[in-house]
Design a protein around this motif. Sequence first.
Motif, PDB file in Angstrom:
ATOM      1  N   VAL A 191     -36.837-132.411  15.777  1.00  0.00           N
ATOM      2  CA  VAL A 191     -35.902-133.501  16.102  1.00  0.00           C
ATOM      3  C   VAL A 191     -36.065-134.626  15.080  1.00  0.00           C
ATOM      4  CG1 VAL A 191     -35.244-135.226  17.825  1.00  0.00           C
ATOM      5  CG2 VAL A 191     -35.903-132.949  18.549  1.00  0.00           C
ATOM      6  N   SER A 192     -37.326-135.000  14.827  1.00  0.00           N
ATOM      7  CA  SER A 192     -37.565-136.055  13.838  1.00  0.00           C
ATOM      8  C   SER A 192     -37.025-135.628  12.486  1.00  0.00           C
ATOM      9  CB  SER A 192     -39.049-136.349  13.668  1.00  0.00           C
ATOM     10  OG  SER A 192     -39.658-136.459  14.901  1.00  0.00           O
ATOM     11  N   ALA A 193     -37.284-134.377  12.113  1.00  0.00           N
ATOM     12  CA  ALA A 193     -36.858-133.908  10.795  1.00  0.00           C
ATOM     13  C   ALA A 193     -35.338-133.985  10.673  1.00  0.00           C
ATOM     14  CB  ALA A 193     -37.338-132.478  10.568  1.00  0.00           C
ATOM     15  N   VAL A 194     -34.639-133.518  11.702  1.00  0.00           N
ATOM     16  CA  VAL A 194     -33.175-133.573  11.671  1.00  0.00           C
ATOM     17  C   VAL A 194     -32.722-135.029  11.586  1.00  0.00           C
ATOM     18  CG1 VAL A 194     -31.075-133.089  13.007  1.00  0.00           C
ATOM     19  CG2 VAL A 194     -32.892-131.405  12.909  1.00  0.00           C
ATOM     20  N   GLY A 195     -33.404-135.894  12.331  1.00  0.00           N
ATOM     21  CA  GLY A 195     -33.076-137.321  12.301  1.00  0.00           C
ATOM     22  C   GLY A 195     -33.162-137.883  10.896  1.00  0.00           C
ATOM     23  N   PHE A 196     -34.278-137.562  10.234  1.00  0.00           N
ATOM     24  CA  PHE A 196     -34.445-138.080   8.863  1.00  0.00           C
ATOM     25  C   PHE A 196     -33.390-137.503   7.930  1.00  0.00           C
ATOM     26  CE2 PHE A 196     -38.759-139.341  10.243  1.00  0.00           C
ATOM     27  CZ  PHE A 196     -38.682-140.664   9.846  1.00  0.00           C
ATOM     28  N   ALA A 197     -33.077-136.225   8.143  1.00  0.00           N
ATOM     29  CA  ALA A 197     -32.053-135.595   7.307  1.00  0.00           C
ATOM     30  C   ALA A 197     -30.711-136.305   7.500  1.00  0.00           C
ATOM     31  CB  ALA A 197     -31.930-134.120   7.648  1.00  0.00           C
ATOM     32  N   MET A 198     -30.387-136.557   8.766  1.00  0.00           N
ATOM     33  CA  MET A 198     -29.128-137.258   9.071  1.00  0.00           C
ATOM     34  C   MET A 198     -29.115-138.627   8.402  1.00  0.00           C
ATOM     35  SD  MET A 198     -26.914-136.068  11.602  1.00  0.00           S
ATOM     36  CE  MET A 198     -26.550-137.292  12.840  1.00  0.00           C
ATOM     37  N   PHE A 199     -30.261-139.257   8.429  1.00  0.00           N
ATOM     38  CA  PHE A 199     -30.386-140.579   7.835  1.00  0.00           C
ATOM     39  C   PHE A 199     -30.104-140.508   6.338  1.00  0.00           C
ATOM     40  CE2 PHE A 199     -32.392-144.740   7.377  1.00  0.00           C
ATOM     41  CZ  PHE A 199     -31.929-145.318   8.548  1.00  0.00           C
ATOM     42  N   GLY A 200     -30.701-139.473   5.717  1.00  0.00           N
ATOM     43  CA  GLY A 200     -30.464-139.257   4.278  1.00  0.00           C
ATOM     44  C   GLY A 200     -28.985-139.024   4.007  1.00  0.00           C
ATOM     45  N   ILE A 201     -28.381-138.163   4.836  1.00  0.00           N
ATOM     46  CA  ILE A 201     -26.957-137.862   4.640  1.00  0.00           C
ATOM     47  C   ILE A 201     -26.133-139.148   4.817  1.00  0.00           C
ATOM     48  CG2 ILE A 201     -24.974-136.574   5.567  1.00  0.00           C
ATOM     49  CD1 ILE A 201     -26.941-134.385   6.368  1.00  0.00           C
ATOM     50  N   SER A 202     -26.536-139.979   5.766  1.00  0.00           N
ATOM     51  CA  SER A 202     -25.768-141.198   6.016  1.00  0.00           C
ATOM     52  C   SER A 202     -25.773-142.100   4.780  1.00  0.00           C
ATOM     53  CB  SER A 202     -26.280-141.922   7.256  1.00  0.00           C
ATOM     54  OG  SER A 202     -27.284-142.834   6.925  1.00  0.00           O
ATOM     55  N   LEU A 203     -26.865-142.057   4.018  1.00  0.00           N
ATOM     56  CA  LEU A 203     -26.896-142.848   2.782  1.00  0.00           C
ATOM     57  C   LEU A 203     -25.869-142.318   1.781  1.00  0.00           C
ATOM     58  CD1 LEU A 203     -30.710-143.474   2.278  1.00  0.00           C
ATOM     59  CD2 LEU A 203     -28.977-144.991   3.253  1.00  0.00           C
ATOM     60  N   LEU A 204     -25.814-140.978   1.673  1.00  0.00           N
ATOM     61  CA  LEU A 204     -24.826-140.371   0.760  1.00  0.00           C
ATOM     62  C   LEU A 204     -23.403-140.711   1.207  1.00  0.00           C
ATOM     63  CD1 LEU A 204     -26.342-136.819   0.171  1.00  0.00           C
ATOM     64  CD2 LEU A 204     -26.489-138.852  -1.283  1.00  0.00           C
TER      65      LEU A 204
END
Length: 342
Positions: free
Chosen positions: A243-256
Amino acid sequence: MNSIISNPVLTLVIPCYNEEEVLTETISRLTAILEELAERQLISKHSKMLFVDDGSRDKTWNIIASYNQTNPYVSGLKLAKNAGHQNALLSGLMEAKETSDCVISVDADLQDDLNAIQEFVIKFKEGYDIVYGVRKSRATDTFFKRSTAQGFYRVMSKMGVNIVYNHADYRLMSKRVLQELSNFKEVNLFLRGLVPLIGYRSTEVYYDRHERFAGESKYPLKKMLAFAFDGITSFSVTPIRLVSAVGFAMFGISLLIAVYTIISKLLGTTVWGWSSLMLSIWFIGGLQLVALGLIGEYIGKIYKEVKQRPKYIVETILDSQSTLDAKKTTSKNSERKALAIQ
Ligand code: UDP
Ligand code: MG
């Protein structure tokens, strides 16, 4: 190394749930094995079988009780209601540990090759505390059972759970292993994950697994999935980490997405309100998942705490000579005191 016992008292623990069709055959085959091993002085003649009736609704208990009258090796334990394979097994192990040097757990359905029992005992006598029965191949399994089982072992090891590949619950454990096992207080029981945690000297014995002698598997798909899920969630916090990993990934994508949105905005290709909406969806989504993962991380810790597993298990203690002398004198003193009181 366990202290080697020349004629160990062996107890075979056999959980039974609605096994009336196989029980008579199981009892006669196991009796023959115990008799032979006792004759060859590999085990003590006080060895026995302990049948645990896990709340069966058929004649299982009647069969156990009647053999108990006629067969000196048969003992029984009846649970008040169906507690499930793992709990039934544990109840038998805990009952047997007081009166046995080693215990072998085996299913009632004769799927596990009983010839391995002798090898288990030989390994025990060589000083191993735990002997895992490992299946040589899964040729007798249906394609479905084989692939789900192998998938299960793979997922478990990916999740960082240390279990022995292709080993079910056919194993030998020494008295001290059982004593340590009794210190594990958890309610969600997954024995094949717990036993390797104990960590005394262990080895493996390979055997062929047969088809069920009679009757049907008491592990339908639903129970099997529940068991696998229990195994994973009892031993691993990896799902929470995901869950945390997906969260961080989403966060990264949100920057893009932010960069993309701002460029689109600057180029003037967007309608009014799109950029802010787009940014908030991704940003908040990511943030929420990170937060959930973080909470999950703490819940994972709490989960580990409430299990109250023992933090370590002692192998041997070597007392210094002076301590031994001191112990001797204190025990002598207490003996003297005891005499004086008398
Ligand atoms: N068993 C039990 N309680 C249950 C389910 C199964 O004691 O709720 C026993 C069953 O009688 C058998 C062993 O656990 O001795 C393994 O079950 P089974 O052979 O049905 O599982 P499979 O070999 O198909 O995985
Ligand atoms: Mg079976």
